[in-house]
Design a protein around this motif. Structure first.
Motif, PDB file in Angstrom:
ATOM      1  N   UNK A  84       0.699  -1.033   0.145  1.00  0.00           N
ATOM      2  CA  UNK A  84      -0.129  -0.403   0.022  1.00  0.00           C
ATOM      3  C   UNK A  84       0.861   1.374   0.078  1.00  0.00           C
ATOM      4  N   UNK A  85       1.936   1.269  -0.255  1.00  0.00           N
ATOM      5  CA  UNK A  85       2.728   2.186   0.101  1.00  0.00           C
ATOM      6  C   UNK A  85       2.671   2.764  -1.849  1.00  0.00           C
ATOM      7  N   UNK A  86       3.222   3.971  -1.258  1.00  0.00           N
ATOM      8  CA  UNK A  86       3.781   4.553  -2.692  1.00  0.00           C
ATOM      9  C   UNK A  86       5.431   4.192  -3.275  1.00  0.00           C
ATOM     10  N   UNK A  87       5.233   3.727  -4.840  1.00  0.00           N
ATOM     11  CA  UNK A  87       6.912   3.648  -4.875  1.00  0.00           C
ATOM     12  C   UNK A  87       7.039   5.204  -5.920  1.00  0.00           C
ATOM     13  N   UNK A  88       8.901   4.962  -5.051  1.00  0.00           N
ATOM     14  CA  UNK A  88       9.070   6.872  -5.969  1.00  0.00           C
ATOM     15  C   UNK A  88      10.568   6.166  -6.089  1.00  0.00           C
ATOM     16  N   UNK A  89      10.899   6.734  -7.725  1.00  0.00           N
ATOM     17  CA  UNK A  89      11.884   6.719  -8.955  1.00  0.00           C
ATOM     18  C   UNK A  89      13.375   7.238  -7.945  1.00  0.00           C
ATOM     19  N   UNK A  90      13.931   7.531  -7.883  1.00  0.00           N
ATOM     20  CA  UNK A  90      15.056   8.669  -8.176  1.00  0.00           C
ATOM     21  C   UNK A  90      16.085   8.633 -10.001  1.00  0.00           C
ATOM     22  N   UNK A  95      22.731   4.925 -16.326  1.00  0.00           N
ATOM     23  CA  UNK A  95      22.546   3.484 -15.873  1.00  0.00           C
ATOM     24  C   UNK A  95      22.453   3.448 -14.703  1.00  0.00           C
ATOM     25  N   UNK A  96      22.898   4.010 -13.766  1.00  0.00           N
ATOM     26  CA  UNK A  96      23.304   3.816 -12.296  1.00  0.00           C
ATOM     27  C   UNK A  96      22.882   4.075 -10.996  1.00  0.00           C
ATOM     28  N   UNK A  97      22.768   4.094 -10.008  1.00  0.00           N
ATOM     29  CA  UNK A  97      22.026   4.222  -8.607  1.00  0.00           C
ATOM     30  C   UNK A  97      23.128   5.665  -8.266  1.00  0.00           C
ATOM     31  N   UNK A  98      22.014   7.062  -8.579  1.00  0.00           N
ATOM     32  CA  UNK A  98      22.722   8.165  -8.092  1.00  0.00           C
ATOM     33  C   UNK A  98      22.146   8.571  -6.339  1.00  0.00           C
ATOM     34  N   UNK A  99      23.721   8.623  -5.645  1.00  0.00           N
ATOM     35  CA  UNK A  99      23.332   8.621  -4.199  1.00  0.00           C
ATOM     36  C   UNK A  99      22.506  10.046  -3.709  1.00  0.00           C
ATOM     37  N   UNK A 100      23.169  11.622  -4.500  1.00  0.00           N
ATOM     38  CA  UNK A 100      22.927  12.584  -4.653  1.00  0.00           C
ATOM     39  C   UNK A 100      21.136  12.816  -5.327  1.00  0.00           C
ATOM     40  N   UNK A 101      21.236  11.477  -6.043  1.00  0.00           N
ATOM     41  CA  UNK A 101      19.597  11.992  -6.476  1.00  0.00           C
ATOM     42  C   UNK A 101      18.635  11.197  -5.129  1.00  0.00           C
ATOM     43  N   UNK A 102      19.154   9.956  -4.810  1.00  0.00           N
ATOM     44  CA  UNK A 102      18.382   9.337  -3.879  1.00  0.00           C
ATOM     45  C   UNK A 102      17.934  10.413  -2.769  1.00  0.00           C
ATOM     46  N   UNK A 111      10.275   5.867   4.082  1.00  0.00           N
ATOM     47  CA  UNK A 111      10.133   4.726   5.477  1.00  0.00           C
ATOM     48  C   UNK A 111      11.085   3.479   4.871  1.00  0.00           C
ATOM     49  N   UNK A 112      11.057   3.182   2.789  1.00  0.00           N
ATOM     50  CA  UNK A 112      11.982   2.477   2.802  1.00  0.00           C
ATOM     51  C   UNK A 112      13.009   2.617   1.648  1.00  0.00           C
ATOM     52  N   UNK A 113      14.551   2.654   1.565  1.00  0.00           N
ATOM     53  CA  UNK A 113      15.499   2.966   0.517  1.00  0.00           C
ATOM     54  C   UNK A 113      15.786   1.479  -0.090  1.00  0.00           C
ATOM     55  N   UNK A 114      15.647   1.458  -1.307  1.00  0.00           N
ATOM     56  CA  UNK A 114      16.303  -0.079  -2.146  1.00  0.00           C
ATOM     57  C   UNK A 114      17.131   0.188  -3.215  1.00  0.00           C
ATOM     58  N   UNK A 115      18.885  -0.499  -2.297  1.00  0.00           N
ATOM     59  CA  UNK A 115      19.619  -0.390  -3.209  1.00  0.00           C
ATOM     60  C   UNK A 115      20.085  -1.698  -4.175  1.00  0.00           C
ATOM     61  N   UNK A 116      19.598  -1.939  -5.207  1.00  0.00           N
ATOM     62  CA  UNK A 116      20.629  -3.241  -5.977  1.00  0.00           C
ATOM     63  C   UNK A 116      21.916  -2.918  -6.200  1.00  0.00           C
ATOM     64  N   UNK A 133      27.678   6.996   2.337  1.00  0.00           N
ATOM     65  CA  UNK A 133      27.851   8.152   1.881  1.00  0.00           C
ATOM     66  C   UNK A 133      25.988   8.384   1.684  1.00  0.00           C
ATOM     67  N   UNK A 134      25.272   7.105   1.683  1.00  0.00           N
ATOM     68  CA  UNK A 134      24.321   7.087   1.131  1.00  0.00           C
ATOM     69  C   UNK A 134      22.995   6.899   2.758  1.00  0.00           C
TER      70      UNK A 134
END
Length: 325
Positions: A84-90, A95-102, A111-116, A133-134
């Motif tokens: 029931x939560x809202x997914x949010x895309x940074x 094509x990789x994760x950006x710590x500053x954007x997250x 409430x939750x941050x996923x990082x693969x 840093x994240x």
């Protein structure tokens, strides 16, 4: 492939008429010994997928947000919606994760941050300093889930220190799986570690017999066969590098390999040959790869690393198709 020791253990597993150990006691002990983790701080899952869903279910709900990077594992979005939560895309960074954007996307509803890490489906990787840093930038009541499904493909010197973060902080959960380098995808065996409160929460809401007899027996044997893991990692690194080099040699045709630390390479098609046409052409030649337009990757193929001969044949097929496109 799969460890011969794991394959042999399948025949020695308890009969399927018997319920499995609900706590996977021996397997947790073996994983704990291998990684230096108290088995009491380990929880098993039906693959790491179950554990990712449980993390969202245990710590997020209606009105909350679950955050992850663009081009991340598709399960994160599903896990958020399921509870029931809202997914949010940074936004991503190449094509990789950006710590500053997250961190910029975090708000009081997060409430939750996923990082693969390495990331699926792009293969990109954040080094230990960026992961730290994240975590340091997150509020203490936000759960950071480090999805390390492909961690065993990393050179040990490149470890992102996620297990150490989970041991030191109560808001970090690390998940791993036996589906990738251990070759037990069909058995559905995963595990997670974190602080005692996190593990208690996941244990309360997981399935009671969530890892089968054969899954426990094979994973236990696979854990003991670290020589197989080393061989698989070395093979993957060498063949992946050669395949990426062959793809990048087609840069004049618009092909590019995204740098990968996983057991696959994301190939971008930015010229006359489209990803869709390459997908069809490889299928005609007997090769199944992943085309992911529903994940925003219409111009890319995720190609799993196989044998050296298979990857040379795929590279040759891509060259053939690119030259006539």
């Amino acid at each position: 492939g799969t460890s011969p020791l794991a394959l042999a253990a399948r025949t020695d597993a308890d009969a399927p008429s018997r319920y499995p150990d609900p706590d996977s006691t021996d397997l947790r002990a073996a994983i704990g010994a291998l990684h230096g983790i108290d088995p009491a701080l380990l929880v098993m899952g039906t693959g790491s997928d179950e554990l990712l869903h449980l993390a969202a279910q245990g710590y997020a709900g209606p009105g909350d947000e679950v955050l992850f990077s663009r081009f991340s594992f598709v399960v994160y979005d599903i896990a958020a919606r399921r509870c029931g939560a809202t997914p949010v895309e940074a936004p991503d960074r190449d094509y990789g994760s950006d710590v500053d954007a997250l961190l910029a996307a975090v708000n009081p509803r997060t409430r939750v941050v996923f990082l693969a890490n390495p990331n699926n489906p792009t293969g990109t990787f954040l080094p230990a300093a960026e992961v730290a840093r994240l975590h340091a930038g997150l509020p203490g009541d936000v759960l950071l889930v480090l999805d390390q499904a492909y961690a065993e493909y990393l050179d040990p010197a490149d470890d992102d220190h996620g297990l150490a973060l989970a041991a030191a902080h109560g808001n970090v959960l690390v998940t791993r799986t036996f589906s990738k380098i251990y070759g037990l995808a069909g058995e559905r065996v995963g595990w997670a570690t974190g602080g005692a409160a996190l593990i208690d929460t996941l244990n309360r809401i997981r399935g009671p017999f969530n890892v089968t007899n054969s899954g426990q027996a094979m994973a236990l044997a696979a854990t003991a066969d670290q020589a197989f893991v080393t061989h698989a990692r070395d093979h993957n690194r060498a063949v992946r590098a050669a395949f990426a080099e062959a793809v990048n040699a087609l840069g004049n045709h618009g092909l590019r390999a995204v740098p990968s630390e996983a057991n696959f390479v994301l190939v971008l098609f930015e010229g006359a040959l489209s990803a869709e046409a390459a997908y069809a052409g490889l299928a005609e030649r007997g090769y199944m790869v992943r085309w992911l337009p529903n994940q925003g990757l219409r111009d890319a193929l995720r190609i799993t690393i196989g044998t050296r001969e298979q990857m040379e044949a795929i590279a040759a097929a891509l060259r053939e198709m690119a030259e006539v496109a």
